[in-house]
Enzyme design. Structure first.
Site, mmCIF file in Angstrom:
data_model
loop_
_atom_site.group_PDB
_atom_site.id
_atom_site.type_symbol
_atom_site.label_atom_id
_atom_site.label_comp_id
_atom_site.label_asym_id
_atom_site.label_seq_id
_atom_site.Cartn_x
_atom_site.Cartn_y
_atom_site.Cartn_z
ATOM 1 N N ASN A 61 -5.407 -19.715 9.279
ATOM 2 C CA ASN A 61 -4.560 -19.437 10.442
ATOM 3 C C ASN A 61 -5.029 -20.345 11.575
ATOM 4 O OD1 ASN A 61 -3.200 -18.396 12.635
ATOM 5 N ND2 ASN A 61 -4.257 -16.414 12.631
ATOM 6 N N LYS A 66 -3.741 -20.762 14.387
ATOM 7 C CA LYS A 66 -3.425 -20.183 15.705
ATOM 8 C C LYS A 66 -2.782 -21.245 16.622
ATOM 9 C CE LYS A 66 -7.164 -16.951 15.036
ATOM 10 N NZ LYS A 66 -8.004 -15.924 15.615
ATOM 11 N N HIS A 73 -0.675 -9.722 12.935
ATOM 12 C CA HIS A 73 -1.999 -10.222 13.337
ATOM 13 C C HIS A 73 -2.467 -9.494 14.598
ATOM 14 C CE1 HIS A 73 -5.180 -12.861 14.736
ATOM 15 N NE2 HIS A 73 -5.282 -13.231 13.470
ATOM 16 N N GLU A 94 -3.843 -10.451 17.208
ATOM 17 C CA GLU A 94 -3.501 -11.076 18.495
ATOM 18 C C GLU A 94 -2.048 -10.779 18.871
ATOM 19 O OE1 GLU A 94 -5.046 -14.885 17.329
ATOM 20 O OE2 GLU A 94 -7.006 -13.938 17.278
ATOM 21 N N GLU A 144 -8.463 -7.136 8.806
ATOM 22 C CA GLU A 144 -9.169 -7.927 9.810
ATOM 23 C C GLU A 144 -9.652 -7.010 10.938
ATOM 24 O OE1 GLU A 144 -7.832 -12.263 9.735
ATOM 25 O OE2 GLU A 144 -6.321 -11.200 10.880
ATOM 26 N N GLY A 160 -12.856 -14.019 15.582
ATOM 27 C CA GLY A 160 -13.198 -15.034 16.583
ATOM 28 C C GLY A 160 -14.470 -14.729 17.352
ATOM 29 N N SER A 193 -14.203 -13.917 11.240
ATOM 30 C CA SER A 193 -15.386 -14.785 11.258
ATOM 31 C C SER A 193 -15.888 -15.147 9.855
ATOM 32 C CB SER A 193 -16.509 -14.147 12.083
ATOM 33 O OG SER A 193 -16.090 -13.986 13.436
HETATM 34 C C1 PEP Z 1 -7.870 -14.667 12.216
HETATM 35 O O1 PEP Z 1 -7.424 -15.026 13.292
HETATM 36 O O2 PEP Z 1 -7.103 -14.212 11.366
HETATM 37 C C2 PEP Z 1 -9.307 -14.769 11.997
HETATM 38 C C3 PEP Z 1 -9.806 -14.125 10.998
HETATM 39 O O3 PEP Z 1 -10.019 -15.534 12.889
HETATM 40 P P1 PEP Z 1 -11.566 -15.948 12.759
HETATM 41 O O4 PEP Z 1 -11.798 -16.407 11.334
HETATM 42 O O5 PEP Z 1 -11.750 -17.045 13.751
HETATM 43 O O6 PEP Z 1 -12.377 -14.737 13.079
#
Ligand code: PEP
Length: 253
Positions: A10, A12, A96, A98, A168, A174, A214
């Site tokens: 992703n 973003k 997601h 966000e 997630e 992040g 992460s």
């Molecule tokens: C994501 O945005 O789906 C995600 C898992 O981000 P990150 O790997 O940066 O934590």
């Protein structure tokens, strides 16, 4: 039949057009022909067609990061599922964190989007996950259960075959903090169990549940080897071709 791992990136709201094309080219070189793990990249809408062209002869699939639940009309700034398939997308990420917590999408909105995306022929990466305060209040399983139940309301068993669930935990996205393999496995097992109750055991066994939060080369193998973790949704580390390739490789070895 064992579930094939699925690792998606992703991107973003990152990269310029030139950077998106260069990243896609590097990924084609490094993982474009491997077949052991399914892979996809999800660039910003505006670079979908440019990236589609670069990955067209590879085994890397294309996904979008969002879509709207109407076909067309006066919805300024929105993108339809038909537009995504037209741009070469196989997948769309919906729900997601966000979108939930920055943009304010509810479980009901996410459900409308999921139903529409499936109707439009897309495969959905459906994200769920709890906030830190919810984990600390021991509400993780309840929160995720509700997100799964409402998000998948009225999705038929046959359409479920085009769903990947991505667990997630919001506190791990992040932040550099990853859920431990045990923490992730507990939630993944609950989701699979819930899908078994809602649909049937065969569907529950076949559906892929990615972990996201992460994920990086140093922790990917341990996570990917958990019984109910069937891949990863990768944010930050998907912006570096070598890191994304190493995460895919961790799923192979
Ligand atoms: C994501 O945005 O789906 C995600 C898992 O981000 P990150 O790997 O940066 O934590």
């Amino acid at each position: 039949m064992p579930r094939k791992l699925f690792v998606a990136g992703n991107w973003k709201m990152n990269t310029s057009k030139a950077e998106a094309v260069a990243l896609a080219r590097a990924l084609v070189e490094q993982i474009g022909s491997q077949e052991a793990v399914d892979t996809a990249v999800c660039p910003p809408f505006i670079y979908l067609t440019a990236v589609a062209e670069v990955i067209s002869d590879s085994r890397i699939d294309l996904g979008a990061q969002n879509m709207f639940y109407e076909d067309n009309g006066a919805y300024t700034g929105e993108i339809s599922g038909a537009m995504l398939t037209d741009a070469g997308c196989r997948y769309v990420i919906l729900g997601h964190s966000e979108r939930r917590h920055v943009i304010g999408e509810t479980d009901e909105i996410i459900n409308r989007k999921i139903v529409k995306a499936l109707g439009d022929g897309l495969e959905v990466i459906f994200c769920v996950g709890e906030l830190l305060a919810e984990r600390e209040a021991h509400q993780t399983l309840d929160v995720v259960r509700r997100q799964v139940q409402v998000g998948l309301e009225s999705v038929s068993r046959s359409d479920m075959e085009r769903i990947t669930v991505a667990y997630e935990p919001v506190w791990a996205i992040g932040t550099g903090v990853t859920a431990t393999p045990d923490q992730a496995q507990e939630v993944h097992a609950m989701i699979r169990d819930l899908l078994g109750q809602t649909y049937d055991a065969e569907l529950a066994e076949s559906i892929r549940i990615q972990y996201g939060g992460s994920v990086k080369p140093s922790n990917a193998a341990e996570l990917l080897h958990q019984a109910d973790i069937d891949g990863a949704l990768v944010g930050g580390a998907s912006l570096k071709a070598a890191d994304f390739a190493a995460i895919v490789q961790a799923g192979i070895s």
